[in-house]
Design a protein around this motif. Sequence first.
Motif, short mmCIF file in Angstrom:
data_model
loop_
_atom_site.label_atom_id
_atom_site.label_comp_id
_atom_site.label_asym_id
_atom_site.label_seq_id
_atom_site.Cartn_x
_atom_site.Cartn_y
_atom_site.Cartn_z
N SER A 138 0.84 -1.20 0.00
CA SER A 138 0.00 0.00 0.00
C SER A 138 0.88 1.25 0.00
CB SER A 138 -0.90 0.02 1.23
OG SER A 138 -0.14 0.09 2.40
N GLY A 139 0.46 2.23 -0.77
CA GLY A 139 1.19 3.49 -0.82
C GLY A 139 2.37 3.48 -1.77
N THR A 140 2.60 2.39 -2.50
CA THR A 140 3.67 2.33 -3.49
C THR A 140 3.09 1.86 -4.82
OG1 THR A 140 4.29 0.05 -2.98
CG2 THR A 140 5.41 1.76 -1.73
N CYS A 141 3.93 1.81 -5.82
CA CYS A 141 3.47 1.39 -7.14
C CYS A 141 3.66 -0.12 -7.35
CB CYS A 141 4.21 2.17 -8.22
SG CYS A 141 5.98 1.90 -8.20
N LEU A 142 4.09 -0.84 -6.34
CA LEU A 142 4.39 -2.26 -6.49
C LEU A 142 3.17 -3.08 -6.91
CD1 LEU A 142 6.80 -4.09 -6.25
CD2 LEU A 142 6.23 -4.47 -3.86
N LEU A 161 1.28 -5.22 -19.50
CA LEU A 161 2.35 -4.76 -20.37
C LEU A 161 3.73 -5.05 -19.77
CD1 LEU A 161 3.07 -3.34 -22.99
CD2 LEU A 161 3.00 -1.18 -21.76
N VAL A 162 3.85 -4.91 -18.47
CA VAL A 162 5.12 -5.23 -17.81
C VAL A 162 5.43 -6.71 -17.98
CG1 VAL A 162 6.28 -5.35 -15.58
CG2 VAL A 162 4.94 -3.34 -16.17
N TRP A 163 4.46 -7.57 -17.75
CA TRP A 163 4.70 -9.01 -17.83
C TRP A 163 4.99 -9.45 -19.27
CZ3 TRP A 163 6.24 -11.24 -13.75
CH2 TRP A 163 5.80 -10.82 -12.51
N VAL A 164 4.28 -8.88 -20.23
CA VAL A 164 4.54 -9.22 -21.63
C VAL A 164 5.95 -8.80 -22.01
CG1 VAL A 164 3.88 -8.66 -24.02
CG2 VAL A 164 2.12 -9.19 -22.33
N THR A 165 6.37 -7.62 -21.57
CA THR A 165 7.72 -7.15 -21.87
C THR A 165 8.77 -8.06 -21.25
OG1 THR A 165 6.87 -4.90 -21.90
CG2 THR A 165 9.26 -5.16 -21.72
N ILE A 166 8.58 -8.48 -20.01
CA ILE A 166 9.53 -9.37 -19.35
C ILE A 166 9.59 -10.72 -20.06
CG2 ILE A 166 9.94 -10.69 -17.22
CD1 ILE A 166 8.93 -8.22 -15.68
N ILE A 167 8.44 -11.25 -20.47
CA ILE A 167 8.42 -12.53 -21.17
C ILE A 167 9.13 -12.42 -22.51
CG2 ILE A 167 6.88 -14.19 -22.32
CD1 ILE A 167 4.91 -13.67 -19.96
N ILE A 168 8.87 -11.36 -23.27
CA ILE A 168 9.54 -11.17 -24.56
C ILE A 168 11.04 -11.04 -24.35
CG2 ILE A 168 9.84 -9.55 -26.49
CD1 ILE A 168 6.81 -9.06 -26.34
N TYR A 169 11.46 -10.27 -23.37
CA TYR A 169 12.89 -10.12 -23.09
C TYR A 169 13.53 -11.46 -22.75
CZ TYR A 169 17.18 -8.76 -20.74
OH TYR A 169 18.49 -8.66 -20.36
#
Length: 100
Positions: A69-73, A81-89
Amino acid sequence: MMPDSNETASDSRSDEFVEKPRPATNQAAYYSAVQKRPTFEELKKIEAQRRNILLRTELPFWKILLFWSGTCLREISEDMLVWVTIIIYTVVRIVANTLD
C-alpha cells in the motif's frame, strides 16, 4: 467628465470595456453529482492510511519499496504490459544464448 443630471456615475463610463459576467457553466453542480463526497467513516479510513504512509518516511528506502500500500508495487505486478515485456525479453535472451 461630469455626469449629466440624468446620468449616474456608473452610466457615464464606457460599458464596452467592462467585462460582463459570464453565465455559470454549472461545473460545480456537475462535479458534485459525479464525485460523491466521502462519508465520515471513509474519511477516517483514508486518514488512517495517510498517517501510516507518513510514518514510513523514516524507514530505509528499500523497506519503503517493499510495502504494497502506498507504493506502485501492486500496480506494476498487475500490469500486463510489464509481464509481456519481461516474457519477450526472457525469450529473446534464451534464443540469443542458444544460438551462440
